[in-house]
Motif scaffolding. Sequence first.
Motif, mmCIF file in Angstrom:
data_model
loop_
_atom_site.group_PDB
_atom_site.id
_atom_site.type_symbol
_atom_site.label_atom_id
_atom_site.label_comp_id
_atom_site.label_asym_id
_atom_site.label_seq_id
_atom_site.Cartn_x
_atom_site.Cartn_y
_atom_site.Cartn_z
ATOM 1 N N GLU A 60 85.485 64.451 -39.341
ATOM 2 C CA GLU A 60 84.454 65.201 -39.185
ATOM 3 C C GLU A 60 84.843 65.874 -37.853
ATOM 4 O O GLU A 60 84.076 67.087 -38.012
ATOM 5 C CB GLU A 60 83.019 64.186 -38.950
ATOM 6 C CG GLU A 60 82.529 63.504 -40.159
ATOM 7 C CD GLU A 60 81.650 62.394 -39.930
ATOM 8 O OE1 GLU A 60 80.859 62.195 -40.897
ATOM 9 O OE2 GLU A 60 81.551 61.942 -38.807
ATOM 10 N N SER A 100 85.088 65.672 -45.923
ATOM 11 C CA SER A 100 84.086 66.098 -44.614
ATOM 12 C C SER A 100 83.917 67.803 -44.629
ATOM 13 O O SER A 100 85.025 68.331 -44.719
ATOM 14 C CB SER A 100 84.389 65.726 -43.325
ATOM 15 O OG SER A 100 84.398 64.124 -43.364
ATOM 16 N N THR A 158 79.755 64.322 -45.230
ATOM 17 C CA THR A 158 80.923 63.489 -45.456
ATOM 18 C C THR A 158 80.842 62.557 -46.750
ATOM 19 O O THR A 158 79.466 62.078 -46.917
ATOM 20 C CB THR A 158 81.286 62.374 -44.202
ATOM 21 O OG1 THR A 158 81.498 63.290 -43.040
ATOM 22 C CG2 THR A 158 82.355 61.701 -44.562
#
Length: 130
Positions: free
Chosen positions: A121, A79, A93
């Motif tokens: 993330e 990510s 991602t």
Amino acid sequence: MLLIVVPTAVVALAALVAAVAALRRTTRRGGDVDALPEDVVGLRQEVAALRAEARGALRHVGLVRYDAFADAGGRLSWSIALLDDGGNGVVLTAIHGRSEARSYAKSIAAWRCEQPMSPEEEDAVASAKS
């Protein structure tokens, strides 16, 4: 002895003439000193404009690599957060499995995302912020 004194005197005289000429050129430029503040103001305005323009550039980057699945190693999933100074940008991602790969993009505004983010993330955004 005379062979040493005469050339030394000639070199000294030439150095003196060069120094006087340089001094005269320096004092003639005295009129340009008045223009210096205008140049400095112009340069400051240019720097301010460049800083304002750079605020929108994607300058904050955070990358997290990980194994998305227990049976797939090598930390091939990742990510990455690409954000500007205000925390606006995107988180990309890529999740790699044994037989497939998927990619996702989520928009970020003011360091936050309207969609739920994975822990990786969130880590990428936090890394970009610091």
